[in-house]
Write a protein that holds these residues in place. Sequence first.
Motif, PDB file in Angstrom:
ATOM      1  N   HIS A   1       0.635 -34.695   5.816  1.00 28.91           N
ATOM      2  CA  HIS A   1       1.962 -34.602   5.226  1.00 28.91           C
ATOM      3  C   HIS A   1       2.352 -33.151   4.905  1.00 28.91           C
ATOM      4  O   HIS A   1       1.498 -32.287   4.685  1.00 28.91           O
ATOM      5  N   PHE A   2       3.661 -32.928   4.858  1.00 26.53           N
ATOM      6  CA  PHE A   2       4.173 -31.657   4.354  1.00 26.53           C
ATOM      7  C   PHE A   2       3.776 -31.536   2.878  1.00 26.53           C
ATOM      8  O   PHE A   2       3.817 -32.527   2.136  1.00 26.53           O
ATOM      9  N   PRO A   3       3.447 -30.349   2.407  1.00 31.42           N
ATOM     10  CA  PRO A   3       3.182 -30.188   0.973  1.00 31.42           C
ATOM     11  C   PRO A   3       4.402 -30.541   0.129  1.00 31.42           C
ATOM     12  O   PRO A   3       4.260 -31.006  -1.002  1.00 31.42           O
ATOM     13  N   GLN A   4       5.591 -30.383   0.697  1.00 31.65           N
ATOM     14  CA  GLN A   4       6.814 -30.747  -0.037  1.00 31.65           C
ATOM     15  C   GLN A   4       6.888 -32.254  -0.279  1.00 31.65           C
ATOM     16  O   GLN A   4       7.416 -32.699  -1.297  1.00 31.65           O
ATOM     17  N   THR A   5       6.370 -33.037   0.645  1.00 30.54           N
ATOM     18  CA  THR A   5       6.361 -34.491   0.464  1.00 30.54           C
ATOM     19  C   THR A   5       5.422 -34.880  -0.669  1.00 30.54           C
ATOM     20  O   THR A   5       5.751 -35.744  -1.497  1.00 30.54           O
ATOM     21  N   LEU A   6       4.280 -34.254  -0.740  1.00 26.72           N
ATOM     22  CA  LEU A   6       3.324 -34.556  -1.807  1.00 26.72           C
ATOM     23  C   LEU A   6       3.890 -34.154  -3.168  1.00 26.72           C
ATOM     24  O   LEU A   6       3.718 -34.870  -4.161  1.00 26.72           O
ATOM     25  N   ALA A   7       4.604 -33.027  -3.208  1.00 26.16           N
ATOM     26  CA  ALA A   7       5.231 -32.593  -4.461  1.00 26.16           C
ATOM     27  C   ALA A   7       6.350 -33.557  -4.851  1.00 26.16           C
ATOM     28  O   ALA A   7       6.518 -33.889  -6.041  1.00 26.16           O
ATOM     29  N   HIS A   8       7.109 -34.027  -3.857  1.00 27.34           N
ATOM     30  CA  HIS A   8       8.193 -34.984  -4.109  1.00 27.34           C
ATOM     31  C   HIS A   8       7.628 -36.296  -4.639  1.00 27.34           C
ATOM     32  O   HIS A   8       8.184 -36.896  -5.568  1.00 27.34           O
ATOM     33  N   ARG A   9       6.527 -36.726  -4.065  1.00 24.62           N
ATOM     34  CA  ARG A   9       5.850 -37.942  -4.540  1.00 24.62           C
ATOM     35  C   ARG A   9       5.477 -37.812  -6.018  1.00 24.62           C
ATOM     36  O   ARG A   9       5.774 -38.690  -6.829  1.00 24.62           O
TER      37      ARG A   9
ATOM     38  N   ARG B   1      16.273 -35.061   7.925  1.00 23.44           N
ATOM     39  CA  ARG B   1      16.871 -36.302   7.444  1.00 23.44           C
ATOM     40  C   ARG B   1      15.867 -37.449   7.444  1.00 23.44           C
ATOM     41  O   ARG B   1      16.108 -38.502   6.852  1.00 23.44           O
ATOM     42  N   SER B   2      14.747 -37.261   8.104  1.00 23.59           N
ATOM     43  CA  SER B   2      13.651 -38.219   8.099  1.00 23.59           C
ATOM     44  C   SER B   2      12.370 -37.410   8.171  1.00 23.59           C
ATOM     45  O   SER B   2      12.236 -36.535   9.039  1.00 23.59           O
ATOM     46  N   VAL B   3      11.449 -37.661   7.252  1.00 28.21           N
ATOM     47  CA  VAL B   3      10.249 -36.835   7.162  1.00 28.21           C
ATOM     48  C   VAL B   3       8.995 -37.682   7.332  1.00 28.21           C
ATOM     49  O   VAL B   3       8.794 -38.664   6.618  1.00 28.21           O
ATOM     50  N   GLY B   4       8.170 -37.292   8.281  1.00 27.07           N
ATOM     51  CA  GLY B   4       6.887 -37.946   8.483  1.00 27.07           C
ATOM     52  C   GLY B   4       5.775 -36.921   8.373  1.00 27.07           C
ATOM     53  O   GLY B   4       5.804 -36.048   7.508  1.00 27.07           O
ATOM     54  N   CYS B   5       4.804 -36.986   9.277  1.00 27.23           N
ATOM     55  CA  CYS B   5       3.716 -36.016   9.272  1.00 27.23           C
ATOM     56  C   CYS B   5       4.222 -34.653   9.737  1.00 27.23           C
ATOM     57  O   CYS B   5       5.100 -34.561  10.599  1.00 27.23           O
ATOM     58  N   MET B   6       3.643 -33.609   9.208  1.00 29.00           N
ATOM     59  CA  MET B   6       4.108 -32.253   9.478  1.00 29.00           C
ATOM     60  C   MET B   6       4.077 -31.883  10.963  1.00 29.00           C
ATOM     61  O   MET B   6       5.051 -31.321  11.471  1.00 29.00           O
ATOM     62  N   PRO B   7       3.005 -32.190  11.715  1.00 25.64           N
ATOM     63  CA  PRO B   7       2.985 -31.776  13.124  1.00 25.64           C
ATOM     64  C   PRO B   7       3.980 -32.526  14.003  1.00 25.64           C
ATOM     65  O   PRO B   7       4.290 -32.061  15.104  1.00 25.64           O
ATOM     66  N   CYS B   8       4.455 -33.676  13.538  1.00 25.15           N
ATOM     67  CA  CYS B   8       5.287 -34.544  14.387  1.00 25.15           C
ATOM     68  C   CYS B   8       6.701 -34.725  13.844  1.00 25.15           C
ATOM     69  O   CYS B   8       7.360 -35.728  14.145  1.00 25.15           O
ATOM     70  N   THR B   9       7.176 -33.780  13.058  1.00 27.67           N
ATOM     71  CA  THR B   9       8.521 -33.886  12.478  1.00 27.67           C
ATOM     72  C   THR B   9       9.223 -32.538  12.565  1.00 27.67           C
ATOM     73  O   THR B   9       8.625 -31.501  12.293  1.00 27.67           O
ATOM     74  N   ARG B  10      10.499 -32.563  12.943  1.00 29.18           N
ATOM     75  CA  ARG B  10      11.321 -31.356  12.935  1.00 29.18           C
ATOM     76  C   ARG B  10      12.660 -31.670  12.274  1.00 29.18           C
ATOM     77  O   ARG B  10      13.037 -32.831  12.094  1.00 29.18           O
ATOM     78  N   ALA B  11      13.385 -30.623  11.930  1.00 26.10           N
ATOM     79  CA  ALA B  11      14.739 -30.798  11.403  1.00 26.10           C
ATOM     80  C   ALA B  11      15.643 -31.271  12.536  1.00 26.10           C
ATOM     81  O   ALA B  11      15.341 -31.076  13.722  1.00 26.10           O
ATOM     82  N   VAL B  12      16.750 -31.926  12.179  1.00 26.58           N
ATOM     83  CA  VAL B  12      17.695 -32.397  13.196  1.00 26.58           C
ATOM     84  C   VAL B  12      18.982 -31.588  13.116  1.00 26.58           C
ATOM     85  O   VAL B  12      19.355 -31.075  12.062  1.00 26.58           O
ATOM     86  N   GLY B  13      19.646 -31.497  14.246  1.00 29.34           N
ATOM     87  CA  GLY B  13      20.893 -30.749  14.312  1.00 29.34           C
ATOM     88  C   GLY B  13      22.097 -31.631  14.081  1.00 29.34           C
ATOM     89  O   GLY B  13      21.990 -32.864  13.995  1.00 29.34           O
ATOM     90  N   ALA B  14      23.257 -31.021  13.989  1.00 32.83           N
ATOM     91  CA  ALA B  14      24.508 -31.759  13.794  1.00 32.83           C
ATOM     92  C   ALA B  14      24.732 -32.726  14.953  1.00 32.83           C
ATOM     93  O   ALA B  14      24.565 -32.367  16.121  1.00 32.83           O
TER      94      ALA B  14
END
Length: 233
Positions: free
Chosen positions: A68-76, A194-207
């Motif tokens: 997970h992203f460290p931001q997800t763990l902090a959000h949890r 807009r949707s966050v999963g594991c860090m290696p398999c997730t990127r930001a999405v564009g407009a």
Amino acid sequence: MTGTRENPARRWSRLQGVDLLAAALGHPSYAGRVALVSSFGTESAVLLHMVAALEPATPVLFIDTLKHFPQTLAHRDLLVRRLGLRDVRSVRPAEAVLARVDSAGLLHREDADWCCHLRKSEPLGQALESFAAWITGRKRFQGGLRTDLATAELEASSGRLKLNPLAGWSEQEVEGYRVRHDLPAHPLQARGYRSVGCMPCTRAVGAGEASRAGRWPGIDKTECGIHLPGAPS
């Protein structure tokens, strides 16, 4: 499984949101035997808030893939404190399995489906064995296999009740609820995730991209596997 003969999935099919959660959490056949499975992602605060308001002792299962992203763990951790959640359990893959199959932690590059199975589906299946029902945050607007999602369903393999209280909600309704109740946003949301999963398999999405377009970019994959037929068992 207790309660499946009366098919509550059919009886509760027209309920959603808090009404569906209240029906399940208070039902004699399911009280104390319902778990909320949460990713603590960008939209998770809404469902966690609803459950905490009804029954804060409801077990919350967080699938800790160790990716997970460290931001997800902090959000949890922030949501657990803010909402007063009393029973949050980290569901992790077996160390022995990872040591044998993914010792370098790079299996996601070679076989993302197998990686998801080892780090998500298998551990969750084991964690759900003692529960009669589980709650998910899936929504129809997320597309793909979720387009025709029911609010309540029975798993064919296990007979376990599966609840999707926000299935019919729009992305705007979910965000509106979060803002209205002053719930913290996921730290990555402002950066286009807009949707966050594991860090290696997730990127930001564009407009103009779909909310889950950033999941498993570059490969033909839209689901981790925990919601596919037969998993978890």
